[in-house]
Design an enzyme around this catalytic site. Structure first.
Site, PDB file in Angstrom:
ATOM      1  N   GLY A   8       0.821  -1.218   0.000  1.00 28.49           N
ATOM      2  CA  GLY A   8       0.000   0.000   0.000  1.00 28.49           C
ATOM      3  C   GLY A   8       0.849   1.259   0.000  1.00 28.49           C
ATOM      4  N   GLY A  11      -0.268   5.177  -0.647  1.00 26.73           N
ATOM      5  CA  GLY A  11      -1.168   5.904   0.248  1.00 26.73           C
ATOM      6  C   GLY A  11      -0.446   7.026   0.988  1.00 26.73           C
ATOM      7  CD  GLN A  12      -3.680  10.985   3.579  1.00 19.97           C
ATOM      8  OE1 GLN A  12      -3.376  12.071   4.050  1.00 19.97           O
ATOM      9  NE2 GLN A  12      -4.815  10.394   3.868  1.00 19.97           N
ATOM     10  CG  LEU A  13       1.791   5.425   7.201  1.00 19.23           C
ATOM     11  CD1 LEU A  13       2.398   6.552   8.023  1.00 19.23           C
ATOM     12  CD2 LEU A  13       1.016   4.476   8.134  1.00 19.23           C
ATOM     13  CG  ASP A  34      -0.149   0.969  -4.286  1.00 18.29           C
ATOM     14  OD1 ASP A  34      -0.142   1.525  -3.171  1.00 18.29           O
ATOM     15  OD2 ASP A  34      -1.162   0.904  -5.009  1.00 18.29           O
ATOM     16  CB  ILE A  35      -3.216  -3.004  -5.797  1.00 18.31           C
ATOM     17  CG1 ILE A  35      -3.962  -3.996  -6.685  1.00 18.31           C
ATOM     18  CG2 ILE A  35      -3.989  -1.700  -5.631  1.00 18.31           C
ATOM     19  CD1 ILE A  35      -5.212  -4.569  -6.040  1.00 18.31           C
ATOM     20  CE1 TYR A 142      -9.008   1.795   8.389  1.00 16.65           C
ATOM     21  CE2 TYR A 142      -9.739   3.197  10.182  1.00 16.65           C
ATOM     22  CZ  TYR A 142      -8.732   2.728   9.359  1.00 16.65           C
ATOM     23  OH  TYR A 142      -7.458   3.198   9.513  1.00 16.65           O
ATOM     24  CE  LYS A 146      -6.547  -0.377  10.009  1.00 13.90           C
ATOM     25  NZ  LYS A 146      -5.311  -0.903   9.409  1.00 13.90           N
TER      26      LYS A 146
HETATM   27  N1  SER Z   1      -7.704   8.398   9.616  1.00 14.22           N
HETATM   28  C1  SER Z   1      -8.492   7.225   9.548  1.00 14.22           C
HETATM   29  C2  SER Z   1      -9.807   7.468   8.939  1.00 14.22           C
HETATM   30  O1  SER Z   1     -10.318   8.555   9.103  1.00 14.22           O
HETATM   31  C3  SER Z   1      -8.688   6.679  10.921  1.00 14.22           C
HETATM   32  O2  SER Z   1      -7.632   5.860  11.222  1.00 14.22           O
HETATM   33  O3  SER Z   1     -10.354   6.572   8.364  1.00 14.22           O
END
Ligand code: SER
Length: 317
Positions: A8, A11-13, A34-35, A142, A146
């Site tokens: 991934g 992405g931002q991170l 990444d895909i 989500y 998690k």
């Molecule tokens: N920043 C994430 C979101 O808003 C939460 O971990 O989905």
């Protein structure tokens, strides 16, 4: 020698983490994946492999052929997007983690990093100073993924000695990648609107306070946790982590200092309900104790830094 695969990556991170990993470990030690094939152009400075994390056979092949020793597993669907495609998000967030934990066990990988989120908390969790072991009642796909994922990480550590390490990130704010479907991403988007002279429409109410963190702090935390001696890691589910908390109104007022004509209006949608059930502030004492965590950026420092740097990145994202 360490060989680190990041999933991934686009992405931002991932975008910012890969740059830092290359600085610290050397570009030859890092494989971005990444895909999305097009993500390759984001990473001209290290290897890139197009990889679907749900494809166990290909993932195993890459780990073996590249002699991968550590995986940072960032591929996931964030909170707001996941509510649009619940089943797909559950499958991706959950199965990809289980695939990786199994491979880590089988291939005896050195370390795994997996991000969790404040989304594990919910309506019944304390809102203020939410503790490391506070009750988890997630009410988003989500958050459920998690919360379950944290328990799987702990399980694989306890039963199979997989050295998996995790952080429950607050909303992450960076300027080097586009926001990616999170509820907290309004706080990324608002900078783009302020800089382009547009007004900002907030999908959260003006007083919705959420825990947030500037990306350089998140990257530092990730590296510190991954470098910490094994015996210092007392939490194998996921560590609470805090830096700052603010509302849409507060970040707007901060930006107005730089852009006096900047306007905001509030049009809450389904994301308001997601945010309303998350904590407003986080207690991260355990991370401070175990691996000396300390944040550096507050809201004014972050705002200033983004306003200085974002204009130079606009044509790269
Ligand atoms: N920043 C994430 C979101 O808003 C939460 O971990 O989905």
């Amino acid at each position: 020698m360490d060989k680190i695969l990041v999933t991934g990556s686009a992405g931002q991170l991932g975008t910012e983490l890969i740059q830092k990993l290359c600085e610290v470990y050397g570009s030859e030690a890092i494989i971005a994946s990444d895909i999305n094939h097009n993500a390759a152009k984001k990473f001209p400075f290290c290897s890139f492999i197009a990889l679907d994390v749900m494809d166990q056979v290909s993932l195993k092949k890459v780990i073996l052929s590249e002699n991968v020793t550590q995986v940072y597993h960032l591929a996931a669907v964030l909170s707001a997007s996941a509510e649009q495609k619940p089943r797909m998000a559950w499958d991706l967030n959950m199965d990809s983690l289980l695939i990786l934990l199994e491979l880590a066990k089988e291939l005896k990988l050195d370390k795994i990093f997996w991000p969790s989120s404040i989304a594990v908390f919910g309506k019944e969790s304390p809102k203020e100073n939410t503790g490391q072991n506070a009750v988890q009642t997630p009410n988003t796909v989500y958050g459920i993924s998690k919360s379950a994922g944290e328990k799987w990480c702990d399980y694989y550590y306890q039963h199979h000695q997989v050295d998996v390490r995790s952080i429950r990130f607050p909303g992450l704010i960076g300027y080097k990648a586009k926001p990616g479907g999170g509820t907290t991403d309004y706080a990324v988007d608002i900078f783009h609107k302020a800089l382009s002279g547009e007004s900002f429409e907030s999908f959260l109410k003006k007083d919705t306070r959420l825990p947030m963190m500037y990306m350089p702090d998140a990257i530092q935390a990730t590296l510190d946790l991954m470098e910490a001696p094994k015996e210092h890691i007392t939490v194998r589910s996921s560590y609470n982590l805090a830096a700052m908390s603010f509302t849409p109104e507060e970040i707007y007022l901060e930006l107005k200092e730089y852009f006096p004509d900047f306007n905001i209006n509030y049009v809450p949608d389904y994301r308001q309900e997601i945010a309303a059930n998350w904590p407003q502030s986080i207690n991260d004492l355990q991370a401070r104790k175990d691996w000396n965590w300390q944040s550096k950026f507050d809201l004014p420092q972050m705002t200033k830094d983004i306003i200085i740097n974002l204009p130079n990145w606009l044509n790269k994202i």
